[in-house]
Scaffold this active site. Structure first.
Site, PDB file in Angstrom:
ATOM      1  N   LYS A  53      94.969  49.356  55.764  1.00 36.38           N
ATOM      2  CA  LYS A  53      95.517  47.992  55.700  1.00 36.38           C
ATOM      3  C   LYS A  53      96.470  47.822  54.501  1.00 36.38           C
ATOM      4  O   LYS A  53      96.504  48.663  53.592  1.00 36.38           O
ATOM      5  CB  LYS A  53      94.354  46.993  55.639  1.00 36.38           C
ATOM      6  N   TYR A 107      94.388  41.728  67.207  1.00 39.71           N
ATOM      7  CA  TYR A 107      93.122  41.075  66.848  1.00 39.71           C
ATOM      8  C   TYR A 107      92.822  39.874  67.760  1.00 39.71           C
ATOM      9  O   TYR A 107      92.133  38.933  67.344  1.00 39.71           O
ATOM     10  CB  TYR A 107      93.149  40.627  65.383  1.00 39.71           C
ATOM     11  N   ASN A 131      90.229  44.400  53.031  1.00 38.82           N
ATOM     12  CA  ASN A 131      89.111  45.344  53.080  1.00 38.82           C
ATOM     13  C   ASN A 131      89.526  46.769  53.471  1.00 38.82           C
ATOM     14  O   ASN A 131      88.748  47.516  54.060  1.00 38.82           O
ATOM     15  CB  ASN A 131      87.951  44.802  53.928  1.00 38.82           C
ATOM     16  N   HIS A 167      90.760  49.381  58.940  1.00 36.47           N
ATOM     17  CA  HIS A 167      90.242  48.940  60.233  1.00 36.47           C
ATOM     18  C   HIS A 167      89.751  50.159  60.976  1.00 36.47           C
ATOM     19  O   HIS A 167      90.344  51.235  60.866  1.00 36.47           O
ATOM     20  CB  HIS A 167      91.337  48.268  61.075  1.00 36.47           C
ATOM     21  N   GLU A 174      92.860  50.294  71.767  1.00 34.34           N
ATOM     22  CA  GLU A 174      93.614  50.213  70.509  1.00 34.34           C
ATOM     23  C   GLU A 174      94.569  51.396  70.336  1.00 34.34           C
ATOM     24  O   GLU A 174      95.672  51.236  69.814  1.00 34.34           O
ATOM     25  CB  GLU A 174      92.634  50.126  69.328  1.00 34.34           C
TER      26      GLU A 174
HETATM   27  P1  ATP Z   1      88.099  45.612  61.423  1.00 27.97           P
HETATM   28  O1  ATP Z   1      88.128  45.078  62.836  1.00 27.97           O
HETATM   29  O2  ATP Z   1      89.280  45.181  60.603  1.00 27.97           O
HETATM   30  O3  ATP Z   1      87.834  47.078  61.394  1.00 27.97           O
HETATM   31  P2  ATP Z   1      85.362  44.862  61.184  1.00 27.97           P
HETATM   32  O4  ATP Z   1      85.232  45.426  62.571  1.00 27.97           O
HETATM   33  O5  ATP Z   1      84.470  45.415  60.128  1.00 27.97           O
HETATM   34  O6  ATP Z   1      86.849  44.982  60.665  1.00 27.97           O
HETATM   35  P3  ATP Z   1      85.545  42.234  62.378  1.00 27.97           P
HETATM   36  O7  ATP Z   1      84.371  41.385  62.604  1.00 27.97           O
HETATM   37  O8  ATP Z   1      86.149  42.947  63.563  1.00 27.97           O
HETATM   38  O9  ATP Z   1      85.162  43.296  61.229  1.00 27.97           O
HETATM   39  O10 ATP Z   1      86.657  41.345  61.678  1.00 27.97           O
HETATM   40  C1  ATP Z   1      88.017  41.738  61.644  1.00 27.97           C
HETATM   41  C2  ATP Z   1      88.597  41.428  60.296  1.00 27.97           C
HETATM   42  O11 ATP Z   1      88.619  40.017  60.108  1.00 27.97           O
HETATM   43  C3  ATP Z   1      87.782  41.976  59.121  1.00 27.97           C
HETATM   44  O12 ATP Z   1      88.169  43.273  58.758  1.00 27.97           O
HETATM   45  C4  ATP Z   1      88.085  40.989  58.018  1.00 27.97           C
HETATM   46  O13 ATP Z   1      89.268  41.351  57.311  1.00 27.97           O
HETATM   47  C5  ATP Z   1      88.298  39.697  58.763  1.00 27.97           C
HETATM   48  N1  ATP Z   1      87.075  38.897  58.719  1.00 27.97           N
HETATM   49  C6  ATP Z   1      85.929  39.113  59.417  1.00 27.97           C
HETATM   50  N2  ATP Z   1      84.998  38.188  59.125  1.00 27.97           N
HETATM   51  C7  ATP Z   1      85.565  37.366  58.216  1.00 27.97           C
HETATM   52  C8  ATP Z   1      85.129  36.206  57.518  1.00 27.97           C
HETATM   53  N3  ATP Z   1      83.912  35.703  57.701  1.00 27.97           N
HETATM   54  N4  ATP Z   1      86.003  35.649  56.650  1.00 27.97           N
HETATM   55  C9  ATP Z   1      87.238  36.143  56.454  1.00 27.97           C
HETATM   56  N5  ATP Z   1      87.724  37.233  57.100  1.00 27.97           N
HETATM   57  C10 ATP Z   1      86.895  37.832  57.951  1.00 27.97           C
HETATM   58 MG    MG Z   2      86.518  44.867  64.178  1.00 31.44          MG
END
Ligand code: ATP
Ligand code: MG
Length: 137
Positions: A9, A49, A112, A115, A126
């Site tokens: 990211k 997303y 974070n 992804h 994806e």
């Molecule tokens: P990614 O899909 O990016 O790999 P993930 O699968 O661990 O991450 P998801 O639940 O798919 O988590 O959420 C996608 C992204 O949205 C997260 O990486 C984070 O940056 C953001 N996100 C998720 N939950 C929150 C939240 N409660 N507040 C703010 N941002 C969030």
């Molecule tokens: Mg995810």
């Protein structure tokens, strides 16, 4: 053999830790089968997303993912989907296990670092979103 999609990211790209993150994958049996550095448009990030469209953080997520270039990769290896998720650590870096990519390189739940696809089914979707077959080796 499985394939999964990984994105380094904007926060991690701007910190200059692309190589350190790829090292984690290669050291743990995940091979880079395809890779490119791109800047996502809002349309791209929103479509990628789309599952989170109704979530309160969707706007911030799209804004963050378009704030700078990202590195998109296809990782290949045994159990690639689950292995990548283990190497990444929990979504919130404060909860991520020691030694994981997010524990070491992420700063917040938005920024974070990486992804990773969360299932084999989503990995296929994806990967197709970013790469055509002839560019995966
Ligand atoms: P990614 O899909 O990016 O790999 P993930 O699968 O661990 O991450 P998801 O639940 O798919 O988590 O959420 C996608 C992204 O949205 C997260 O990486 C984070 O940056 C953001 N996100 C998720 N939950 C929150 C939240 N409660 N507040 C703010 N941002 C969030
Ligand atoms: Mg995810």
């Amino acid at each position: 053999m499985e394939q999964t999609l990984s994105i380094i990211k904007p926060d991690a790209v701007s910190k200059g830790v692309i190589g350190k993150i790829i090292d984690r994958f290669e050291e743990n049996g995940l091979r880079v089968a395809a890779m490119k550095k791109i800047k996502l448009s809002s349309e791209d990030a929103g479509a990628f997303y789309a599952v989170h469209k109704e979530r309160p953080f969707f706007g911030e997520l799209v804004e963050f993912m378009t704030s700078g270039p990202v590195v998109v990769m296809v990782l290949e290896g045994e159990n690639a989907v689950v292995k990548n998720r283990e190497l990444m650590g929990a979504t919130n870096p404060k909860e991520a296990a020691k030694g994981t990519i997010r524990a070491d390189f992420a700063t917040s739940i938005d920024a974070n670092a990486v992804h990773g696809s969360d299932s084999l089914e989503n990995a296929k979707i994806e990967i197709n979103f970013f790469f055509s077959g002839q560019n995966i080796h």
